[in-house]
Design an enzyme around this catalytic site. Sequence first.
Site, PDB file in Angstrom:
ATOM      1  N   SER A 182      16.324  -2.263  27.608  1.00  0.00           N
ATOM      2  CA  SER A 182      15.795  -0.956  28.012  1.00  0.00           C
ATOM      3  C   SER A 182      14.297  -0.834  27.725  1.00  0.00           C
ATOM      4  O   SER A 182      13.811  -1.244  26.676  1.00  0.00           O
ATOM      5  CB  SER A 182      16.530   0.160  27.271  1.00  0.00           C
ATOM      6  OG  SER A 182      15.883   1.394  27.541  1.00  0.00           O
ATOM      7  N   SER A 209      12.910   2.130  27.675  1.00  0.00           N
ATOM      8  CA  SER A 209      12.695   3.488  27.155  1.00  0.00           C
ATOM      9  C   SER A 209      12.046   3.525  25.770  1.00  0.00           C
ATOM     10  O   SER A 209      11.177   4.369  25.534  1.00  0.00           O
ATOM     11  CB  SER A 209      14.013   4.267  27.150  1.00  0.00           C
ATOM     12  OG  SER A 209      14.414   4.509  28.476  1.00  0.00           O
ATOM     13  N   LYS A 267      26.602   6.744  31.863  1.00  0.00           N
ATOM     14  CA  LYS A 267      26.027   7.933  32.507  1.00  0.00           C
ATOM     15  C   LYS A 267      27.074   8.900  33.048  1.00  0.00           C
ATOM     16  O   LYS A 267      26.881  10.111  33.020  1.00  0.00           O
ATOM     17  CB  LYS A 267      25.089   7.521  33.643  1.00  0.00           C
ATOM     18  CG  LYS A 267      23.747   6.980  33.170  1.00  0.00           C
ATOM     19  CD  LYS A 267      22.867   6.721  34.380  1.00  0.00           C
ATOM     20  CE  LYS A 267      21.466   6.332  33.983  1.00  0.00           C
ATOM     21  NZ  LYS A 267      20.545   6.384  35.131  1.00  0.00           N
ATOM     22  N   ASN A 309      21.646  11.439  32.111  1.00  0.00           N
ATOM     23  CA  ASN A 309      20.782  10.398  31.539  1.00  0.00           C
ATOM     24  C   ASN A 309      19.990  10.892  30.335  1.00  0.00           C
ATOM     25  O   ASN A 309      19.300  10.103  29.689  1.00  0.00           O
ATOM     26  CB  ASN A 309      19.852   9.791  32.603  1.00  0.00           C
ATOM     27  CG  ASN A 309      18.633  10.637  32.867  1.00  0.00           C
ATOM     28  OD1 ASN A 309      18.642  11.840  32.629  1.00  0.00           O
ATOM     29  ND2 ASN A 309      17.580  10.014  33.360  1.00  0.00           N
ATOM     30  N   ASP A 315      16.512  11.739  36.549  1.00  0.00           N
ATOM     31  CA  ASP A 315      16.203  10.692  37.540  1.00  0.00           C
ATOM     32  C   ASP A 315      15.651  11.275  38.843  1.00  0.00           C
ATOM     33  O   ASP A 315      14.772  10.670  39.471  1.00  0.00           O
ATOM     34  CB  ASP A 315      17.458   9.859  37.853  1.00  0.00           C
ATOM     35  CG  ASP A 315      17.774   8.869  36.737  1.00  0.00           C
ATOM     36  OD1 ASP A 315      16.842   8.471  36.015  1.00  0.00           O
ATOM     37  OD2 ASP A 315      18.958   8.506  36.590  1.00  0.00           O
ATOM     38  N   GLY A 325      24.536   5.559  42.260  1.00  0.00           N
ATOM     39  CA  GLY A 325      23.984   6.604  41.403  1.00  0.00           C
ATOM     40  C   GLY A 325      22.516   6.880  41.683  1.00  0.00           C
ATOM     41  O   GLY A 325      22.074   8.035  41.678  1.00  0.00           O
ATOM     42  N   ALA A 326      21.753   5.840  41.952  1.00  0.00           N
ATOM     43  CA  ALA A 326      20.326   6.026  42.208  1.00  0.00           C
ATOM     44  C   ALA A 326      20.109   6.778  43.522  1.00  0.00           C
ATOM     45  O   ALA A 326      19.201   7.615  43.627  1.00  0.00           O
ATOM     46  CB  ALA A 326      19.623   4.667  42.260  1.00  0.00           C
ATOM     47  N   ILE A 344      12.852   1.535  44.724  1.00  0.00           N
ATOM     48  CA  ILE A 344      13.008   1.925  43.321  1.00  0.00           C
ATOM     49  C   ILE A 344      13.154   0.710  42.404  1.00  0.00           C
ATOM     50  O   ILE A 344      13.118   0.836  41.193  1.00  0.00           O
ATOM     51  CB  ILE A 344      14.157   2.936  43.105  1.00  0.00           C
ATOM     52  CG1 ILE A 344      15.509   2.278  43.287  1.00  0.00           C
ATOM     53  CG2 ILE A 344      14.020   4.148  43.999  1.00  0.00           C
ATOM     54  CD1 ILE A 344      16.593   3.077  42.591  1.00  0.00           C
ATOM     55  N   TYR A 352      11.744  -2.238  40.339  1.00  0.00           N
ATOM     56  CA  TYR A 352      10.394  -2.462  39.809  1.00  0.00           C
ATOM     57  C   TYR A 352      10.205  -3.864  39.226  1.00  0.00           C
ATOM     58  O   TYR A 352       9.132  -4.181  38.694  1.00  0.00           O
ATOM     59  CB  TYR A 352      10.002  -1.377  38.794  1.00  0.00           C
ATOM     60  CG  TYR A 352      10.897  -1.314  37.582  1.00  0.00           C
ATOM     61  CD1 TYR A 352      11.950  -0.417  37.545  1.00  0.00           C
ATOM     62  CD2 TYR A 352      10.707  -2.158  36.504  1.00  0.00           C
ATOM     63  CE1 TYR A 352      12.795  -0.358  36.449  1.00  0.00           C
ATOM     64  CE2 TYR A 352      11.535  -2.108  35.405  1.00  0.00           C
ATOM     65  CZ  TYR A 352      12.578  -1.203  35.382  1.00  0.00           C
ATOM     66  OH  TYR A 352      13.415  -1.168  34.301  1.00  0.00           O
ATOM     67  N   GLY A 407       8.576   1.131  42.224  1.00  0.00           N
ATOM     68  CA  GLY A 407       9.614   1.764  41.415  1.00  0.00           C
ATOM     69  C   GLY A 407       9.239   2.086  39.980  1.00  0.00           C
ATOM     70  O   GLY A 407       9.920   2.867  39.319  1.00  0.00           O
TER      71      GLY A 407
HETATM   72  P1  ATR Z   1      23.187   2.393  41.028  1.00  0.00           P
HETATM   73  O1  ATR Z   1      23.881   3.417  40.188  1.00  0.00           O
HETATM   74  O2  ATR Z   1      22.086   1.672  40.330  1.00  0.00           O
HETATM   75  O3  ATR Z   1      22.748   2.922  42.359  1.00  0.00           O
HETATM   76  P2  ATR Z   1      25.593   1.141  42.089  1.00  0.00           P
HETATM   77  O4  ATR Z   1      26.348   2.406  42.048  1.00  0.00           O
HETATM   78  O5  ATR Z   1      26.272  -0.104  41.670  1.00  0.00           O
HETATM   79  O6  ATR Z   1      24.271   1.219  41.222  1.00  0.00           O
HETATM   80  O7  ATR Z   1      25.016   0.968  43.554  1.00  0.00           O
HETATM   81  C1  ATR Z   1      24.371  -0.174  43.952  1.00  0.00           C
HETATM   82  C2  ATR Z   1      23.987  -0.032  45.419  1.00  0.00           C
HETATM   83  O8  ATR Z   1      23.492  -1.291  45.868  1.00  0.00           O
HETATM   84  C3  ATR Z   1      25.165   0.314  46.310  1.00  0.00           C
HETATM   85  O9  ATR Z   1      24.715   1.095  47.376  1.00  0.00           O
HETATM   86  C4  ATR Z   1      25.627  -1.068  46.775  1.00  0.00           C
HETATM   87  O10 ATR Z   1      26.346  -1.060  47.995  1.00  0.00           O
HETATM   88  P3  ATR Z   1      27.958  -0.904  47.990  1.00  0.00           P
HETATM   89  O11 ATR Z   1      28.224   0.560  47.818  1.00  0.00           O
HETATM   90  O12 ATR Z   1      28.369  -1.441  49.300  1.00  0.00           O
HETATM   91  O13 ATR Z   1      28.453  -1.730  46.829  1.00  0.00           O
HETATM   92  C5  ATR Z   1      24.294  -1.742  46.967  1.00  0.00           C
HETATM   93  N1  ATR Z   1      24.425  -3.202  46.951  1.00  0.00           N
HETATM   94  C6  ATR Z   1      24.586  -3.998  45.874  1.00  0.00           C
HETATM   95  N2  ATR Z   1      24.692  -5.304  46.245  1.00  0.00           N
HETATM   96  C7  ATR Z   1      24.608  -5.313  47.608  1.00  0.00           C
HETATM   97  C8  ATR Z   1      24.641  -6.356  48.602  1.00  0.00           C
HETATM   98  N3  ATR Z   1      24.771  -7.642  48.271  1.00  0.00           N
HETATM   99  N4  ATR Z   1      24.516  -5.983  49.902  1.00  0.00           N
HETATM  100  C9  ATR Z   1      24.376  -4.698  50.254  1.00  0.00           C
HETATM  101  N5  ATR Z   1      24.330  -3.661  49.354  1.00  0.00           N
HETATM  102  C10 ATR Z   1      24.447  -3.973  48.047  1.00  0.00           C
END
Ligand code: ATR
Length: 267
Positions: free
Chosen positions: A13, A15, A64, A85, A100, A129-130, A212, A214, A235
């Site tokens: 982290s 932070s 979270k 968060n 966030d 989540g992001a 986002i 970074y 980011g």
């Molecule tokens: P966060 O909270 O950081 O947003 P998350 O909930 O795991 O993390 O979401 C990750 C995002 O990246 C999701 O939109 C995920 O798509 P899926 O909903 O289909 O899983 C996307 N993502 C991660 N790996 C991917 C990949 N190889 N191709 C396309 N999208 C991907």
Amino acid sequence: MKAAVIGHPVAHSKSPRIHQYWLEKYGIKGSYEAIDIAPENLESGIERLAAQGYNGFNVTLPHKEAMLELCDELDDSAREIGAVNTVKIENERFYGSNTDAFGFIENLKQTQRDFNFKDANVFILGAGGAARAAIYGLKQAGVSNITLCNRTEERAAELAAEFDCGVAEWKDRSRLEGFSLLVNTTSLGMSGKEALEIDIGALSLDATVYDIVYAPLLTDLLIAAQDQGNKIVTGIGMLLHQARPAFKLWTGIMPEVTSELEKLVLS
Ligand code: ATR
């Protein structure tokens, strides 16, 4: 100020660096450390922090969402984003917030001073989540046109129904005509992750591209945008700005993001 970030794992982290920088800069006595708490110990872990006199803590993966249930009160941001968060502890009660969305919007405002939120047409990659934080922040800032595009389309559709957005299929992610802001909220393009395969040739040259991710600071998406003549937002500012309201909650001081802090966090 006695604060910390809790997560599992949490050693990575950034932070502590950010908050320790501000403690020193504003001459506030205090501490901010990273504390690893496993999911099964979350409740007892936060009770211990309260008993030890902590003013609050930040929450990172994977706590979270679980933290929502453990707070005595939630503000609108935490409730609507569906994740906590930042927590303030007062009289052994936990107040949950989510900074966030603030970080996401403030980074955009600070780097693109003339960005027109009211007439913006936003295309968001991702539905995790992001993405939720970005959508909530954009809606609060007055944006009404948002299209969500996610590999798993049901996730995009659910989020779109909740926040009144449009949906595009993942295979159509390069159909970017007419959008004024493209945002990547997925982990694609991050060091060690898969590449984000997208062709931004259809994007208007007036459009802004915001990643986002970074690490690296200049992702392949941002390099392509820059080469094409688009404005870009990295980011790192989201990470720095999301920390400001937390510091304010615990100390009463709204700290500033400086280039010195940015360098420190990126080093
Ligand atoms: P966060 O909270 O950081 O947003 P998350 O909930 O795991 O993390 O979401 C990750 C995002 O990246 C999701 O939109 C995920 O798509 P899926 O909903 O289909 O899983 C996307 N993502 C991660 N790996 C991917 C990949 N190889 N191709 C396309 N999208 C991907």
